[in-house]
Design an enzyme around this catalytic site. Structure first.
Site, mmCIF file in Angstrom:
data_model
loop_
_atom_site.group_PDB
_atom_site.id
_atom_site.type_symbol
_atom_site.label_atom_id
_atom_site.label_comp_id
_atom_site.label_asym_id
_atom_site.label_seq_id
_atom_site.Cartn_x
_atom_site.Cartn_y
_atom_site.Cartn_z
ATOM 1 N N SER A 103 41.901 -38.800 87.375
ATOM 2 C CA SER A 103 41.351 -37.614 87.082
ATOM 3 C C SER A 103 39.599 -37.780 87.220
ATOM 4 O O SER A 103 39.125 -38.632 86.324
ATOM 5 C CB SER A 103 41.776 -37.099 85.884
ATOM 6 O OG SER A 103 43.047 -36.695 85.714
ATOM 7 N N ARG B 76 39.133 -39.062 75.368
ATOM 8 C CA ARG B 76 38.438 -39.830 76.032
ATOM 9 C C ARG B 76 37.088 -40.433 75.530
ATOM 10 O O ARG B 76 36.161 -40.824 76.281
ATOM 11 C CB ARG B 76 38.147 -39.023 77.511
ATOM 12 C CG ARG B 76 39.556 -38.410 78.097
ATOM 13 C CD ARG B 76 40.174 -39.543 78.605
ATOM 14 N NE ARG B 76 41.402 -39.101 79.210
ATOM 15 C CZ ARG B 76 42.604 -38.600 78.415
ATOM 16 N NH1 ARG B 76 42.803 -38.890 77.169
ATOM 17 N NH2 ARG B 76 43.631 -38.138 79.287
ATOM 18 N N GLU C 299 34.801 -37.615 84.218
ATOM 19 C CA GLU C 299 35.748 -38.561 83.307
ATOM 20 C C GLU C 299 35.479 -39.980 84.251
ATOM 21 O O GLU C 299 35.600 -41.019 83.325
ATOM 22 C CB GLU C 299 37.485 -38.164 83.417
ATOM 23 C CG GLU C 299 38.122 -38.817 82.683
ATOM 24 C CD GLU C 299 39.513 -38.584 82.521
ATOM 25 O OE1 GLU C 299 40.282 -39.266 82.616
ATOM 26 O OE2 GLU C 299 39.621 -37.159 82.207
#
Length: 321
Positions: A246, A196, A316
Site C-alpha cells: 500500500s 502505522r 505509507e
C-alpha cells in the site's frame, strides 16, 4: 557527517567494519534493486547483513563513532530507494537474522484451547514464516499477518496490520538497541503503537527481537482463515508486479484506493510506474520504473486527490534518502 563530508571515507569504513564483523558480512556498491520489493534503486556505498546481535551492535557503534550515515531495512518491502543509491551503509536485518522459537507461556499450563504461547523471533524473520510456525503449533491470533510481505522488525516499527488485525494485538515486547548502545526489552504498552507508527523510529531504536503472545486454537480453523486471506490478497492485490505494498496511509474516514480511483487515476502512469489497475492503493513497477517515476506519480496522485476530494494523502512507504 560534518559540513556535508563523511568523517571517514568508504574504503576506511569498509576496512573498519570487516575487521569488526568479518568480510562476509559487509560489501560495497550493492544494488538496492536486489533488496527492495519495488526492484528500484541504485547502489549503496556499503551494505551489511549481520548474523548476530553482537555484530549489529558493533556495526552501529562504528557508524555512530565515525559519524557515518546508516539506514536499517528488513526485506525492503516498503522501501523506495533512490536511483543514485545511498551514500552510507544499508544495514539489512533479514535472512541472516531470522531465528524463530515457540514455547508455552507457562509449562504448568495444560496444552489445550486458549493456552497462551510465546513466539520469540529475531527482527529479520518474515511474518509469513512466523505465521507458518504458529500454524504448525496450532496457534491462533497471527492469521492477519500471514500474507504481509515484511519482516517482524518492520512490522513492529510500523505496527503492521491487515484485515482487522495489527501487531498491537499480539505483541508482548520488543528488544531494541538504543542510540546509547544499550539493549533493552520494551513492553508493548510502552511502544506507543498506533496506526502505522510506534515509538521505535522517534527514539532512534533498532528492533533486534520481539515476543508475540498467541493462543492454542483449532489448527484447521487457523489454516482456513489463512487460506481465506491469501485468496483475498490474490484476488484484490497486484501481486504479480513489483511494488512496496500500500503506497498511501488510510486517511481517517476514507480509503486511499477509492479516493484515487474516484479521482480518475486508475492506471495512471509516469514512466515505468503505474497506479495499479487492480488496486488503486498500490503503485506498481510495470518495468524499468525509477524512483523519480514513483515520486512524481505520488506527487501527481496527491495533488489530484486533494483537488478532487479535499483529502491529503500521506505516503505509507518509507523513502530512503
Amino acid at each position: 557527517m560534518e559540513d556535508g563530508i563523511y568523517m571517514t571515507d568508504v574504503s576506511e569504513m569498509l576496512m573498519l567494519l570487516r575487521n569488526a564483523v568479518g568480510s562476509e558480512s559487509v560489501c560495497e556498491q550493492e544494488s538496492m534493486k536486489k533488496h527492495t520489493t519495488f526492484r528500484i534503486g541504485g547502489p549503496a556505498d556499503l551494505f551489511a547483513a549481520p548474523k548476530t546481535a553482537e555484530e549489529i551492535c558493533r556495526i552501529v557503534q562504528i557508524c555512530r563513532g565515525q559519524g557515518y550515515p546508516f539506514y536499517v531495512i528488513g526485506n525492503g518491502s516498503n522501501i523506495l530507494a533512490p536511483d543514485a543509491g545511498y551514500r552510507g551503509l544499508v544495514l539489512q536485518l533479514y535472512k541472516n537474522f531470522s531465528r524463530v522459537s515457540v514455547s508455552k507461556e507457562s509449562e504448568d499450563e495444560p496444552d489445550e484451547m486458549g493456552t497462551r504461547y510465546i513466539i520469540t523471533a529475531q527482527s529479520g524473520a518474515m511474518l509469513s514464516v512466523i505465521a507458518k510456525r504458529a500454524l504448525e503449533a496450532g496457534l491462533t491470533g497471527f492469521e492477519f499477518a500471514s500474507g504481509i510481505p515484511g519482516t517482524l522488525g518492520g512490522a513492529v516499527v510500523m505496527n503492521a496490520g491487515a484485515y482487522g488485525g495489527e501487531m498491537k494485538q499480539v505483541l508482548l515486547s520488543a528488544t531494541v538497541l538504543t542510540r546509547e548502545g544499550d539493549i533493552l526489552e520494551i513492553p508493548a504498552s510502552d511502544l506507543d503503537l498506533g496506526y502505522r507508527k510506534s515509538a521505535v523510529l522517534p527514539n532512534g531504536w533498532i528492533v533486534l527481537e520481539a515476543k508475540l503472545v498467541l493462543e492454542k486454537g483449532d489448527p484447521d480453523a487457523v489454516r482456513r482463515r489463512m487460506d481465506e486471506l491469501k485468496e483475498q490478497r490474490v484476488r484484490k492485490q497486484p501481486l504479480d508486479l513489483p511494488s512496496a505494498g500500500s503506497t498511501f496511509k488510510r486517511p481517517e474516514g476514507y480509503f486511499a484506493g477509492k479516493l484515487i480511483m474516484d479521482a480518475g487515476l486508475r492506471g495512471y502512469t509516469v514512466g515505468g510506474a503505474q497506479v495499479s489497475e487492480k488496486h488503486c492503493g498500490f503503485v506498481v513497477n510495470r518495468g524499468g520504473a525509477t524512483a523519480a517515476d514513483v515520486l512524481q506519480l505520488i506527487a501527481d496522485v496527491t495533488e489530484r486527490v486533494k483537488t478532487q476530494s479535499g483529502v491529503t494523502l500521506e505516503p505509507e512507504i518509507r523513502i530512503l534518502q
